[in-house]
Design an enzyme around this catalytic site. Structure first.
Site, PDB file in Angstrom:
ATOM      1  N   ARG A 124      48.104 -22.704  45.365  1.00  0.00           N
ATOM      2  CA  ARG A 124      48.446 -21.335  45.818  1.00  0.00           C
ATOM      3  C   ARG A 124      47.860 -20.243  44.925  1.00  0.00           C
ATOM      4  NH1 ARG A 124      53.610 -23.721  46.937  1.00  0.00           N
ATOM      5  NH2 ARG A 124      53.579 -24.430  49.100  1.00  0.00           N
ATOM      6  N   LYS A 146      35.791 -10.762  48.096  1.00  0.00           N
ATOM      7  CA  LYS A 146      35.684 -11.483  49.373  1.00  0.00           C
ATOM      8  C   LYS A 146      35.250 -12.904  49.065  1.00  0.00           C
ATOM      9  CE  LYS A 146      34.698  -7.930  52.785  1.00  0.00           C
ATOM     10  NZ  LYS A 146      33.710  -7.413  53.760  1.00  0.00           N
ATOM     11  N   GLU A 188      20.272  -6.221  49.432  1.00  0.00           N
ATOM     12  CA  GLU A 188      21.629  -5.688  49.192  1.00  0.00           C
ATOM     13  C   GLU A 188      21.577  -4.502  48.226  1.00  0.00           C
ATOM     14  OE1 GLU A 188      24.109  -6.693  51.050  1.00  0.00           O
ATOM     15  OE2 GLU A 188      24.099  -8.866  51.332  1.00  0.00           O
ATOM     16  N   LYS A 230      29.632  -0.202  44.676  1.00  0.00           N
ATOM     17  CA  LYS A 230      30.564  -1.145  45.304  1.00  0.00           C
ATOM     18  C   LYS A 230      31.969  -0.961  44.739  1.00  0.00           C
ATOM     19  CE  LYS A 230      31.356  -5.619  47.206  1.00  0.00           C
ATOM     20  NZ  LYS A 230      30.874  -6.899  47.645  1.00  0.00           N
ATOM     21  N   ARG A 244      35.429   0.233  53.556  1.00  0.00           N
ATOM     22  CA  ARG A 244      34.660  -0.893  53.005  1.00  0.00           C
ATOM     23  C   ARG A 244      33.671  -1.461  54.020  1.00  0.00           C
ATOM     24  NH1 ARG A 244      36.551  -5.916  49.088  1.00  0.00           N
ATOM     25  NH2 ARG A 244      34.548  -6.979  49.190  1.00  0.00           N
ATOM     26  N   ASN A 248      28.845  -3.392  55.080  1.00  0.00           N
ATOM     27  CA  ASN A 248      28.269  -4.354  56.023  1.00  0.00           C
ATOM     28  C   ASN A 248      27.095  -3.779  56.794  1.00  0.00           C
ATOM     29  OD1 ASN A 248      29.686  -6.788  55.719  1.00  0.00           O
ATOM     30  ND2 ASN A 248      31.484  -5.832  56.631  1.00  0.00           N
ATOM     31  N   HIS A 251      24.638  -6.037  58.508  1.00  0.00           N
ATOM     32  CA  HIS A 251      25.202  -7.386  58.546  1.00  0.00           C
ATOM     33  C   HIS A 251      25.550  -7.852  59.963  1.00  0.00           C
ATOM     34  CE1 HIS A 251      25.306  -6.701  54.277  1.00  0.00           C
ATOM     35  NE2 HIS A 251      25.901  -7.840  54.008  1.00  0.00           N
ATOM     36  N   HIS A 255      24.126 -11.267  60.530  1.00  0.00           N
ATOM     37  CA  HIS A 255      24.939 -12.481  60.716  1.00  0.00           C
ATOM     38  C   HIS A 255      24.551 -13.199  62.010  1.00  0.00           C
ATOM     39  CE1 HIS A 255      28.468 -11.160  57.868  1.00  0.00           C
ATOM     40  NE2 HIS A 255      27.410 -11.564  57.223  1.00  0.00           N
ATOM     41  N   HIS A 268      20.356 -15.143  53.530  1.00  0.00           N
ATOM     42  CA  HIS A 268      21.289 -14.085  53.905  1.00  0.00           C
ATOM     43  C   HIS A 268      20.655 -12.697  53.684  1.00  0.00           C
ATOM     44  CE1 HIS A 268      25.051 -11.916  54.376  1.00  0.00           C
ATOM     45  NE2 HIS A 268      24.859 -11.347  53.196  1.00  0.00           N
TER      46      HIS A 268
HETATM   47  P1  NAD Z   1      22.677 -18.762  47.155  1.00  0.00           P
HETATM   48  O1  NAD Z   1      23.983 -18.816  46.521  1.00  0.00           O
HETATM   49  O2  NAD Z   1      22.344 -19.768  48.189  1.00  0.00           O
HETATM   50  O3  NAD Z   1      21.556 -18.780  46.018  1.00  0.00           O
HETATM   51  C1  NAD Z   1      20.211 -18.750  46.395  1.00  0.00           C
HETATM   52  C2  NAD Z   1      19.406 -19.928  45.816  1.00  0.00           C
HETATM   53  O4  NAD Z   1      19.077 -19.631  44.469  1.00  0.00           O
HETATM   54  C3  NAD Z   1      20.147 -21.245  45.809  1.00  0.00           C
HETATM   55  O5  NAD Z   1      19.231 -22.273  46.064  1.00  0.00           O
HETATM   56  C4  NAD Z   1      20.658 -21.324  44.373  1.00  0.00           C
HETATM   57  O6  NAD Z   1      20.909 -22.623  43.956  1.00  0.00           O
HETATM   58  C5  NAD Z   1      19.489 -20.726  43.634  1.00  0.00           C
HETATM   59  N1  NAD Z   1      19.781 -20.121  42.343  1.00  0.00           N
HETATM   60  C6  NAD Z   1      20.880 -19.426  41.984  1.00  0.00           C
HETATM   61  N2  NAD Z   1      20.708 -18.870  40.791  1.00  0.00           N
HETATM   62  C7  NAD Z   1      19.485 -19.246  40.367  1.00  0.00           C
HETATM   63  C8  NAD Z   1      18.732 -18.969  39.201  1.00  0.00           C
HETATM   64  N3  NAD Z   1      19.165 -18.137  38.263  1.00  0.00           N
HETATM   65  N4  NAD Z   1      17.501 -19.537  39.072  1.00  0.00           N
HETATM   66  C9  NAD Z   1      17.014 -20.334  40.052  1.00  0.00           C
HETATM   67  N5  NAD Z   1      17.668 -20.600  41.198  1.00  0.00           N
HETATM   68  C10 NAD Z   1      18.887 -20.053  41.340  1.00  0.00           C
HETATM   69  O7  NAD Z   1      22.429 -17.337  47.861  1.00  0.00           O
HETATM   70  P2  NAD Z   1      22.785 -15.845  47.437  1.00  0.00           P
HETATM   71  O8  NAD Z   1      21.732 -15.015  48.052  1.00  0.00           O
HETATM   72  O9  NAD Z   1      23.067 -15.711  46.013  1.00  0.00           O
HETATM   73  O10 NAD Z   1      24.166 -15.575  48.198  1.00  0.00           O
HETATM   74  C11 NAD Z   1      24.244 -15.596  49.595  1.00  0.00           C
HETATM   75  C12 NAD Z   1      25.666 -15.859  49.986  1.00  0.00           C
HETATM   76  O11 NAD Z   1      26.483 -14.804  49.515  1.00  0.00           O
HETATM   77  C13 NAD Z   1      25.899 -15.938  51.484  1.00  0.00           C
HETATM   78  O12 NAD Z   1      26.699 -17.048  51.774  1.00  0.00           O
HETATM   79  C14 NAD Z   1      26.629 -14.659  51.810  1.00  0.00           C
HETATM   80  O13 NAD Z   1      27.474 -14.801  52.919  1.00  0.00           O
HETATM   81  C15 NAD Z   1      27.375 -14.413  50.556  1.00  0.00           C
HETATM   82  N6  NAD Z   1      27.746 -13.006  50.345  1.00  0.00           N
HETATM   83  C16 NAD Z   1      29.032 -12.751  50.024  1.00  0.00           C
HETATM   84  C17 NAD Z   1      29.420 -11.457  49.765  1.00  0.00           C
HETATM   85  C18 NAD Z   1      30.826 -11.178  49.328  1.00  0.00           C
HETATM   86  O14 NAD Z   1      31.206 -10.001  49.255  1.00  0.00           O
HETATM   87  N7  NAD Z   1      31.592 -12.188  48.993  1.00  0.00           N
HETATM   88  C19 NAD Z   1      28.477 -10.422  49.824  1.00  0.00           C
HETATM   89  C20 NAD Z   1      27.168 -10.724  50.140  1.00  0.00           C
HETATM   90  C21 NAD Z   1      26.806 -12.037  50.400  1.00  0.00           C
HETATM   91  N1  GLY Z   2      29.485  -7.472  51.078  1.00  0.00           N
HETATM   92  C1  GLY Z   2      30.414  -6.677  51.795  1.00  0.00           C
HETATM   93  C2  GLY Z   2      31.713  -6.487  51.108  1.00  0.00           C
HETATM   94  O1  GLY Z   2      31.920  -6.943  50.016  1.00  0.00           O
HETATM   95  O2  GLY Z   2      32.557  -5.842  51.654  1.00  0.00           O
END
Ligand code: NAD
Ligand code: GLY
Length: 367
Positions: A124, A146, A188, A230, A244, A248, A251, A255, A268
């Site tokens: 939890r 998020k 982003e 942010k 907020r 997006n 997005h 998406h 992404h």
């Molecule tokens: P990811 O986590 O897939 O990382 C991209 C690639 O880079 C992967 O292969 C990873 O292993 C590699 N990698 C990571 N760090 C590295 C480094 N320093 N050197 C070499 N390789 C490295 O992708 P991302 O773009 O970081 O994140 C995308 C995800 O984030 C999506 O799932 C998206 O939905 C999510 N997201 C979430 C929010 C939120 O507010 N929570 C906001 C935007 C995106």
């Molecule tokens: N990436 C969108 C949010 O954090 O709200």
């Protein structure tokens, strides 16, 4: 050597936390001072990031916790689902981790979102720390709480709002990031300009070459300004009751591209970059901005190495497929799609649009 860093605060009352941004932070024990006391620390990472940075983080944490464990997940957006999440729970239970365990998410947004969701739900709720290693994760996903996983029917559909205790952005980790991932992160960064800060958009245009060349000072400023914007948005609307949603921008279309092609086909950030071009075209067709705004954004997104034309998702009714996927967006209300549009200088709004107009945009923007 003592690292140099700046700190951006996230002001959320008792859920407030600092975002530390600098070089040399990841392997520096003092970066992780003032966290909740715990017996176990568990670093969750993936097969790509583990060999690069896990040893440094585990060593830095060893002075703070009596046991530091490592959980290594498969890499990729296509693994951001229940089965991988369950691997984290299997490991935590298998290692006898109690309610005082603290999790460290070491990696990009996929690891961060999944680790955060695991922390929100394990016994939890246990505390967690974000140690983002992609540009995208440093400027966006590690901040704001998020967390979640994908469902075959929609992106990030299962999850929770759950804030970390701290975010540690070590710019040095971006040296090993593949160029395609750096560009995805820039999507982003660019996002924050049209929705909140035109001076920042000017700065990105002027410094794009330095960013693409991974100049540490340029990257640190891009991360800092992105996090400040942010933090300003999330501080007013933590759970996305309204404002907020502007984060997006791009997005809704993005998406649909990710889900329509299959997760992992486009990154992404690539989908968001192209989605911003489509959202800008929609804004123009709604009469909210003129062609100069669309052209400027499209040019910058292309120069950042991102796609500006959407893919075909269905040979017989491409626009219909986009619309069907976008109706599943979390912002949709009673089946009506809500889009983030630009409606003035550094100003965004969330609104509906007639299907016919959205079809025109999709037909215009997709190959
Ligand atoms: P990811 O986590 O897939 O990382 C991209 C690639 O880079 C992967 O292969 C990873 O292993 C590699 N990698 C990571 N760090 C590295 C480094 N320093 N050197 C070499 N390789 C490295 O992708 P991302 O773009 O970081 O994140 C995308 C995800 O984030 C999506 O799932 C998206 O939905 C999510 N997201 C979430 C929010 C939120 O507010 N929570 C906001 C935007 C995106
Ligand atoms: N990436 C969108 C949010 O954090 O709200």
């Amino acid at each position: 050597m003592t690292p140099t860093f700046s700190t951006v605060p996230i002001d959320l009352g008792e859920r407030s936390y600092p975002i530390h941004i600098g070089t040399g932070l990841l392997g520096h024990a003092a970066s992780y001072a003032n966290l909740p006391k715990a017996a176990h620390a568990v670093v969750v990472t993936n097969t790509t990031v583990s060999p690069l940075y896990a040893d440094a983080l585990v060593s830095a944490l060893a002075g703070h916790y009596s046991a530091v464990e490592l959980v290594v997940l498969p890499d990729g957006e296509s693994h951001k689902h229940w089965q991988t999440l369950n691997q984290i729970f299997d490991a935590l239970l298998g290692k006898g981790c109690d309610r005082k365990t603290i999790l460290f998410a070491l990696g990009g947004g996929v690891v961060g979102d999944m680790t955060g969701f695991a922390a929100a739900s394990y016994m939890r709720g246990v505390p967690f720390v974000q140690v983002p290693t992609t540009l995208l994760a440093q400027v966006d996903s590690s901040v704001g709480g998020k967390t979640g996983i994908n469902h075959p029917l929609g992106k990030n559909m299962i999850g929770a709002f759950y804030q970390p205790q701290m975010v540690v952005c070590d710019i040095d980790t971006l040296k090993t990031l593949p160029a395609r991932e750096l560009s995805a992160g820039l999507a982003e960064v660019i996002k924050y300009g049209p929705i909140a800060d035109l001076q920042f958009l000017d700065w990105i245009e002027a410094n794009l070459d330095a960013l693409l060349a991974r100049d540490p000072q340029a990257l640190a400023y891009a991360v800092q300004r992105s996090c400040e914007i942010k933090a300003w948005v999330v501080g007013q609307d933590e759970r996305e009751a309204g404002l907020r949603a502007i984060l997006n921008f791009g997005h809704t279309f993005g998406h649909a591209i990710e889900a329509g092609l299959g997760y992992g086909e486009w990154l992404h950030g690539e989908a968001v970059g192209c989605g911003m071009v489509m959202a800008a075209h929609l804004s123009q067709r709604l009469g909210l901005v003129d062609a100069n705004v669309v052209d400027r954004l499209t040019r910058l997104i292309a120069q950042a190495g991102l796609p500006t034309q959407g893919p075909q998702l269905d040979a017989s009714d491409n626009a219909g497929r986009y619309l069907a996927l976008m109706r599943l967006d979390k912002k949709s209300e009673a089946g009506d799609i809500r889009f983030v549009v630009i409606d003035g200088p550094a100003r965004a709004a969330v609104r509906g649009a007639p299907d016919a107009l959205v079809r025109e945009v999709i037909d215009h923007c997709c190959r």
